[in-house]
Design an enzyme around this catalytic site. Sequence first.
Site, PDB file in Angstrom:
ATOM      1  N   CYS A   1       9.136   1.048   1.610  1.00 43.40           N
ATOM      2  CA  CYS A   1       8.816   2.024   2.659  1.00 43.40           C
ATOM      3  C   CYS A   1       9.150   1.366   3.994  1.00 43.40           C
ATOM      4  O   CYS A   1       8.263   0.992   4.768  1.00 43.40           O
ATOM      5  CB  CYS A   1       7.349   2.428   2.616  1.00 43.40           C
ATOM      6  SG  CYS A   1       6.785   3.020   0.996  1.00 43.40           S
TER       7      CYS A   1
ATOM      8  N   GLY B   1      11.751  -0.790  10.142  1.00 44.80           N
ATOM      9  CA  GLY B   1      12.337  -2.045   9.677  1.00 44.80           C
ATOM     10  C   GLY B   1      11.800  -3.351  10.204  1.00 44.80           C
ATOM     11  O   GLY B   1      12.444  -4.379  10.033  1.00 44.80           O
TER      12      GLY B   1
ATOM     13  N   CYS C   1      -1.925  -0.477   6.276  1.00 46.30           N
ATOM     14  CA  CYS C   1      -2.595  -0.825   7.540  1.00 46.30           C
ATOM     15  C   CYS C   1      -3.853   0.031   7.657  1.00 46.30           C
ATOM     16  O   CYS C   1      -4.171   0.576   8.700  1.00 46.30           O
ATOM     17  CB  CYS C   1      -1.662  -0.639   8.740  1.00 46.30           C
ATOM     18  SG  CYS C   1      -0.900   0.979   8.867  1.00 46.30           S
TER      19      CYS C   1
END
Length: 429
Positions: A228, A232, A352
């Site tokens: 995912c 980047g 996260c």
Amino acid sequence: MRLPPAILANTEEVLREVLRFTAPADTTLSRYFKDHPRLGGRERGAVAEAVYAVLRNKTFFTDFAGSNASMRRLALLGLAEAVGAEAIAGISDEEREFLGRIKDIDRTLLPAQKRSNMPEWLYEKLVKQFGQEEADILADSLNKPAPLDLRVNALKADRDDVIAQLAQAPIAAEPTPYSPLGLRVLKKPALQNLPLFKEGAIEVQDEGSQVLSQILGARRGEMVVDFCAGAGGKTLALGAAMRNTGRLYAFDVSEKRLAKLKPRLARSGLSNVHPVQIAHEKDAKIKRLAGKIDRVLVDAPCSGMGTLRRNPDVKWRQPPEAIAEMHEKQVAILDGAARLLKGGGRLVYATCSLLEEENDAVVQEFLASHADFELVPMHKVLAEQKIDLEMGDYLKLLPHKHQTDGFFAAVLERKKMAKPAKVETPEEE
């Protein structure tokens, strides 16, 4: 130094749009600044910080602004929090008196949930998970702005050299404690015009995100997938860790996100990265690589509750039922990504988020249905990578303990298939 009187009107205008919660706050702000090119850098900074101050303190501001909690009053409170009441021009004596009254309130005396500036459902989840005392400390840390962290591109620069070059700018930076390539900048300067940034020697990346890339342990010459990839940040860190060798696939369902990777990739000097847009976790492009990959990073889509220091609007934009939906999505993505691994290969599942439903529960559900995978204890992985962090089975980074965003990670390893036993044939007489 006072801001122009029009800044209050600008703040009020964009805040009205942001508080509709139809889009991320940073997207709404970017669009607003694009539509108002005459706003200078200082003015844009003040408006943005005021908006984020309102989002961080929304419960408190709304409650104590009283029945006249107009958008102007919220904008005033945001600006006062961000730049100080004395910097706001063109306001009445009554409004100054109002700001003074709010400033004098002792927030430590507020009820805990009000003080947390969180929706009730989220605060209750944190209390259940961490206990009252730690949940309150965590909530307080999530309501403070995040520091600015950088990652040094080891292909182009040395951390000590970067610190010295930044000092000439002059920008003060210090090494981060866990990432060997991380720097924490002590203020928030503009970096885009620095030669170091233009040449790809540094990238903006939270230290916690850098640690996620480290624990994957990507090596020279391997086949690696960032499942995912988004824009980047971790892909670039992985490519550098591989010393620009092997093959690194950057998968994502969003063409727009992958497009943002291209200029960063050009600056980085990496040539081993292959961006690939996929339709979903069962895309044929994934199936073609099944059983061939050494390492996979799954930084799964999540609620983002670990990033509230940077994205305080997230807690107001998401309803509680979204967490259950995220869990189902995360389980499906992990299942799809796991098919890529060869025997002995490793996968890092990360989010996260701070919430167990998106973290521990996803990993446990996966392991219960995949007998060919086992959990590698995080303390073992951290020791392998020489990262000085005390953890149990999982990585759990928390802003109030580690000064990073809130991150979770688990390392899963595909068991090597046992070789079939050699069949002895009786000797012929």
